[in-house]
Design a protein around this motif. Sequence first.
Motif: not given
Length: 338
Positions: A100-106
């Motif tokens: 589940i990706p979060s925008t531009d999160s590292r």
Amino acid sequence: MTTLSTPFPLGSSGAFPVPVESPSHRTSSRLGRLAIHLMLGIACLIVVIFLVFHAYVAWVLTHPAVAPLASNPMLAKNLAYSEVTFASADNKTWLEGWWIPSTDSRKTIVLSHGYGANREESWVPMYDLADLLHGMSYNVLMFDYGFASKNHSIPATGGRIESQQLLGAIQFARRQGSDELVVWGFSMGAGTALQAALHSEPIDAMILDSIFIPDDNTLYHNIRNQINIPKYPSVSLIRFFFPFMSGTRLELIPSTQIQETAFDFPILLIHGTADDKAPAYLSENVAKAQKNELSDLWVVPDAIHEMIFRTHPEEYVERTTKFLDRVTQTQAVQLAQL
């Protein structure tokens, strides 16, 4: 001449007659031998049943019943996700999960579910947790351990093999560009996280809820909750049969080591005093060994196993998010100093 009389009459040959066993005596002797054989047979049958029972317990422990997936992040919380497959760190197991990706999160949190559950673990509730973390700009990895897999199923091993699977999940998350990586574990998934942390894979923090660590005491405690059997020789027999069912030995689980190790990253430990599956002293022992100033222990009065998020939602969210914020701030300071 005086004739001596004998107390017993002589036969025609002058010898004493041979006593003849009566039919009733022969019958009672035969019945006695039959009774002995019967008792020995019953005793052997009892021993066999006793051994088979403990072999069955070992099989049940290594093959927990796990419900199939009932939903997904999009259906449950309108979270965009992708199906992912990756290998365990030792390349012996394939794992499946949801990224589940979060925008531009590292920043990434890997959720480590408990025994007898899959990545959904509804009683936590895991979807609510994923939604909360996504709202905090974390990528989230939810995955199934091998014992919960429908396509690559392998026996449960109390965290021994599962720790390699979790390390594989951590490596997968790192490959997605995660600079900050946190493992959030529940029950045996929390104990597995500590086993994984004994290896060299870098982890930035952990949140561990209701740690379960298999040893003679916790194993017997959970079996006793289901059936009243003696600790000895039951635990010894289960240990004996365990390798035949799982491919590994319970003795290889470093239960003492993980309770005494000062890990080089912060850990937030959460446990309930009314936990009937994993005694609170497990989290207390781990907390006692920690040296990192961000590490903390929250013992919740009268709370039961893995239900603290449900029963104390506001305080649970407050404590965990505050801990994560402090971890992120510390990471930022360390990166600035490089």
